[in-house]
Design a protein around this motif. Sequence first.
Motif, short mmCIF file in Angstrom:
data_model
loop_
_atom_site.label_atom_id
_atom_site.label_comp_id
_atom_site.label_asym_id
_atom_site.label_seq_id
_atom_site.Cartn_x
_atom_site.Cartn_y
_atom_site.Cartn_z
N LYS A 1 2.43 7.07 -10.11
CA LYS A 1 2.13 8.06 -11.16
C LYS A 1 1.78 9.44 -10.61
N SER B 1 3.69 -4.06 -10.47
CA SER B 1 2.99 -3.28 -11.48
C SER B 1 2.01 -2.30 -10.84
N GLN B 2 1.35 -2.71 -9.75
CA GLN B 2 0.46 -1.81 -9.04
C GLN B 2 1.25 -0.69 -8.37
N PHE B 3 2.44 -1.01 -7.83
CA PHE B 3 3.30 -0.01 -7.23
C PHE B 3 3.69 1.05 -8.25
N ILE C 1 6.59 -5.10 -1.57
CA ILE C 1 6.54 -4.81 -2.99
C ILE C 1 7.29 -5.95 -3.66
N GLU D 1 2.06 1.88 -10.91
CA GLU D 1 0.84 2.65 -11.17
C GLU D 1 0.59 3.66 -10.04
N ASP D 2 0.80 3.22 -8.81
CA ASP D 2 0.57 4.09 -7.65
C ASP D 2 1.57 5.25 -7.57
N ASN E 1 0.85 -1.18 0.00
CA ASN E 1 0.00 0.00 0.00
C ASN E 1 0.89 1.23 0.00
N GLU F 1 3.14 -7.49 -6.92
CA GLU F 1 2.65 -6.16 -6.55
C GLU F 1 3.33 -5.03 -7.32
#
Length: 100
Positions: free
Chosen positions: A33, A26-28, A20, A30-31, A2, A24
């Motif tokens: 950005k 790819s989401q990191f 991470i 994205e987060d 998170n 995880e």
Amino acid sequence: MNIEIKEQNGSYLGILTGWIDTAEASQFLEDLKPLMANANKRIELDCAKLEYICSLGLRGLLQLKKESAAKGGSMILTHVEGEVQKILTLTGFNRLLDIR
């Protein structure tokens, strides 16, 4: 994993929590950005609750650092401890990133 992002007096604080890992990462990325978009500001990433980071996560940190440098901002990591500190040291990222 998170990441909680807070704006404070024209700078940004990102609080990283959990793992991470490859699943995880790819989401990191994205987060990150919103921080990339504001890389002209001071960005602090608090790693006190970060337990692990994989190579793709390290890549994201390096991209954010480069974006900050290109836009005249800064990025620092704070409260780096334990396993994350070992990973940064073993990979040489402790010499590439501003850690306080």
